[in-house]
Write a protein that holds these residues in place. Structure first.
Motif, PDB file in Angstrom:
ATOM      1  N   GLY A 288     -12.080 -28.393  13.618  1.00  0.00           N
ATOM      2  CA  GLY A 288     -11.012 -28.236  14.595  1.00  0.00           C
ATOM      3  C   GLY A 288     -11.549 -28.414  16.014  1.00  0.00           C
ATOM      4  N   PHE A 289     -10.627 -28.462  16.977  1.00  0.00           N
ATOM      5  CA  PHE A 289     -10.985 -28.623  18.380  1.00  0.00           C
ATOM      6  C   PHE A 289     -10.297 -27.542  19.193  1.00  0.00           C
ATOM      7  N   GLU A 290     -10.889 -27.214  20.335  1.00  0.00           N
ATOM      8  CA  GLU A 290     -10.236 -26.256  21.227  1.00  0.00           C
ATOM      9  C   GLU A 290     -10.602 -26.546  22.673  1.00  0.00           C
ATOM     10  N   LYS A 291      -9.672 -26.214  23.557  1.00  0.00           N
ATOM     11  CA  LYS A 291      -9.863 -26.308  25.001  1.00  0.00           C
ATOM     12  C   LYS A 291      -9.516 -24.949  25.578  1.00  0.00           C
ATOM     13  N   VAL A 292     -10.262 -24.522  26.582  1.00  0.00           N
ATOM     14  CA  VAL A 292     -10.016 -23.235  27.209  1.00  0.00           C
ATOM     15  C   VAL A 292      -9.566 -23.477  28.649  1.00  0.00           C
ATOM     16  N   LEU A 293      -8.425 -22.876  29.002  1.00  0.00           N
ATOM     17  CA  LEU A 293      -7.891 -22.942  30.360  1.00  0.00           C
ATOM     18  C   LEU A 293      -7.989 -21.559  30.985  1.00  0.00           C
ATOM     19  N   SER A 294      -8.248 -21.512  32.281  1.00  0.00           N
ATOM     20  CA  SER A 294      -8.351 -20.249  32.998  1.00  0.00           C
ATOM     21  C   SER A 294      -7.229 -20.168  34.024  1.00  0.00           C
ATOM     22  N   VAL A 295      -6.522 -19.032  34.044  1.00  0.00           N
ATOM     23  CA  VAL A 295      -5.433 -18.813  34.991  1.00  0.00           C
ATOM     24  C   VAL A 295      -5.965 -17.893  36.085  1.00  0.00           C
ATOM     25  N   GLU A 296      -6.000 -18.394  37.334  1.00  0.00           N
ATOM     26  CA  GLU A 296      -6.532 -17.615  38.446  1.00  0.00           C
ATOM     27  C   GLU A 296      -5.490 -17.460  39.532  1.00  0.00           C
ATOM     28  N   GLY A 297      -5.382 -16.254  40.067  1.00  0.00           N
ATOM     29  CA  GLY A 297      -4.469 -15.977  41.160  1.00  0.00           C
ATOM     30  C   GLY A 297      -3.922 -14.564  41.032  1.00  0.00           C
ATOM     31  N   VAL A 298      -3.597 -13.961  42.160  1.00  0.00           N
ATOM     32  CA  VAL A 298      -3.060 -12.610  42.154  1.00  0.00           C
ATOM     33  C   VAL A 298      -1.673 -12.639  41.515  1.00  0.00           C
ATOM     34  N   GLY A 299      -1.480 -11.859  40.471  1.00  0.00           N
ATOM     35  CA  GLY A 299      -0.202 -11.806  39.779  1.00  0.00           C
ATOM     36  C   GLY A 299       0.025 -12.921  38.784  1.00  0.00           C
ATOM     37  N   TYR A 300      -0.915 -13.841  38.642  1.00  0.00           N
ATOM     38  CA  TYR A 300      -0.763 -14.936  37.687  1.00  0.00           C
ATOM     39  C   TYR A 300      -1.118 -14.413  36.295  1.00  0.00           C
ATOM     40  N   ARG A 301      -0.239 -14.668  35.324  1.00  0.00           N
ATOM     41  CA  ARG A 301      -0.437 -14.187  33.964  1.00  0.00           C
ATOM     42  C   ARG A 301       0.018 -15.234  32.961  1.00  0.00           C
ATOM     43  N   ALA A 302      -0.496 -15.087  31.753  1.00  0.00           N
ATOM     44  CA  ALA A 302      -0.077 -15.944  30.644  1.00  0.00           C
ATOM     45  C   ALA A 302       0.119 -15.068  29.418  1.00  0.00           C
ATOM     46  N   ALA A 303       1.104 -15.423  28.591  1.00  0.00           N
ATOM     47  CA  ALA A 303       1.370 -14.694  27.351  1.00  0.00           C
ATOM     48  C   ALA A 303       1.865 -15.679  26.297  1.00  0.00           C
ATOM     49  N   VAL A 304       1.547 -15.383  25.038  1.00  0.00           N
ATOM     50  CA  VAL A 304       1.969 -16.234  23.929  1.00  0.00           C
ATOM     51  C   VAL A 304       2.848 -15.418  22.992  1.00  0.00           C
ATOM     52  N   GLU A 305       3.994 -15.993  22.634  1.00  0.00           N
ATOM     53  CA  GLU A 305       4.894 -15.417  21.635  1.00  0.00           C
ATOM     54  C   GLU A 305       5.230 -16.509  20.633  1.00  0.00           C
ATOM     55  N   GLY A 306       4.635 -16.448  19.464  1.00  0.00           N
ATOM     56  CA  GLY A 306       4.875 -17.474  18.453  1.00  0.00           C
ATOM     57  C   GLY A 306       4.383 -18.825  18.928  1.00  0.00           C
ATOM     58  N   SER A 307       5.304 -19.780  19.074  1.00  0.00           N
ATOM     59  CA  SER A 307       4.923 -21.113  19.542  1.00  0.00           C
ATOM     60  C   SER A 307       5.393 -21.350  20.980  1.00  0.00           C
ATOM     61  N   LYS A 308       5.537 -20.252  21.750  1.00  0.00           N
ATOM     62  CA  LYS A 308       5.986 -20.367  23.133  1.00  0.00           C
ATOM     63  C   LYS A 308       4.959 -19.708  24.057  1.00  0.00           C
ATOM     64  N   LEU A 309       4.523 -20.446  25.053  1.00  0.00           N
ATOM     65  CA  LEU A 309       3.578 -19.946  26.052  1.00  0.00           C
ATOM     66  C   LEU A 309       4.354 -19.660  27.328  1.00  0.00           C
ATOM     67  N   THR A 310       4.279 -18.428  27.813  1.00  0.00           N
ATOM     68  CA  THR A 310       4.984 -18.038  29.036  1.00  0.00           C
ATOM     69  C   THR A 310       3.958 -17.880  30.147  1.00  0.00           C
ATOM     70  N   LEU A 311       4.192 -18.574  31.272  1.00  0.00           N
ATOM     71  CA  LEU A 311       3.264 -18.553  32.401  1.00  0.00           C
ATOM     72  C   LEU A 311       3.958 -18.009  33.641  1.00  0.00           C
ATOM     73  N   ASN A 312       3.375 -16.983  34.244  1.00  0.00           N
ATOM     74  CA  ASN A 312       3.805 -16.499  35.557  1.00  0.00           C
ATOM     75  C   ASN A 312       2.759 -16.985  36.539  1.00  0.00           C
ATOM     76  N   VAL A 313       3.064 -18.076  37.234  1.00  0.00           N
ATOM     77  CA  VAL A 313       2.059 -18.711  38.093  1.00  0.00           C
ATOM     78  C   VAL A 313       2.599 -18.999  39.489  1.00  0.00           C
ATOM     79  N   GLY A 314       3.316 -18.038  40.050  1.00  0.00           N
ATOM     80  CA  GLY A 314       3.739 -18.163  41.437  1.00  0.00           C
ATOM     81  C   GLY A 314       5.097 -18.779  41.655  1.00  0.00           C
ATOM     82  N   TYR A 315       5.807 -19.171  40.618  1.00  0.00           N
ATOM     83  CA  TYR A 315       7.160 -19.683  40.784  1.00  0.00           C
ATOM     84  C   TYR A 315       8.135 -18.516  40.727  1.00  0.00           C
ATOM     85  N   SER A 316       9.377 -18.743  41.144  1.00  0.00           N
ATOM     86  CA  SER A 316      10.359 -17.658  41.176  1.00  0.00           C
ATOM     87  C   SER A 316      10.727 -17.168  39.784  1.00  0.00           C
ATOM     88  N   VAL A 317      10.608 -18.012  38.786  1.00  0.00           N
ATOM     89  CA  VAL A 317      10.877 -17.622  37.397  1.00  0.00           C
ATOM     90  C   VAL A 317       9.663 -17.993  36.542  1.00  0.00           C
TER      91      VAL A 317
END
Length: 185
Positions: A82-111
């Motif tokens: 298999g293969f994998e890539k690692v991404l890093s989320v940086e920033g105050v209040g920036y977060r990432a979460a996974v639910e099933g096959s959906k990735l939710t990113l809080n990265v400075g946008y209003s939603v």
């Protein structure tokens, strides 16, 4: 002559390859991958390895020789490890979460940005906001990681955003660092 194309692809134990004309199917413990290869290239299986030869001496056949060998080698490696890539989320209040096959990113946008993962790709997020994208298809893993990175590219002043874990962001000096002298007299 292609130096890459000359090298055979060694088939590890547990990996089966089926060749039907220009269609190649690779099956291993992680799954199955299929690909149509170029008609200019001939693939043979012998002694636990795949051997690639161009059908003719044209420039196109030579160009596709190494490419085809590399694509098939990636298929074999994908169904085995298999293969994998690692991404890093940086920033105050920036977060990432996974639910099933959906990735939710809080990265400075209003939603929050919701990203639907393609079939065959899995993601996981650890405590330090590192997103690990994994799958058996190298092209699909890389494209998914690039698409997620494009949601919020890292900016050059503070480095906030989504970047590859091994990526170095060249920082720019802000306004205070751009002054040349002591100011006006």
């Amino acid at each position: 002559m292609s130096r890459i194309g000359k090298a055979p692809v060694v088939l590890p134990g547990g990996v089966n390859v089926e060749i039907q004309g220009t269609r190649i199917t690779v099956t291993g413990k992680k799954g199955t991958l299929e690909r149509t290869i170029r008609p200019e290239i001939e693939v043979r299986q012998q002694d636990g390895q795949l051997i690639f030869k161009p059908k003719g001496g044209g420039r196109q056949a030579s160009a596709y020789w190494g490419l085809t060998r590399t694509l098939v080698r990636n298929m074999v490696a994908g169904v085995e490890k298999g293969f994998e890539k690692v991404l890093s989320v940086e920033g105050v209040g920036y977060r990432a979460a996974v639910e099933g096959s959906k990735l939710t990113l809080n990265v400075g946008y209003s939603v929050p940005v919701e990203f639907k993962l393609p079939v065959g790709i899995t993601a996981s997020v650890d405590k330090t906001n590192n997103i690990t994208i994994s799958g058996i298809n190298k092209e699909q893993v890389g494209q998914t990681a690039a698409t997620i990175r494009d949601i919020r590219k890292p900016e050059p002043y503070k480095g906030k955003g989504i970047r590859y874990a091994d990526e170095h962001i060249v920082r720019k000096a802000g306004k205070s660092g751009a002054k040349g002298g002591k100011g006006k007299k």
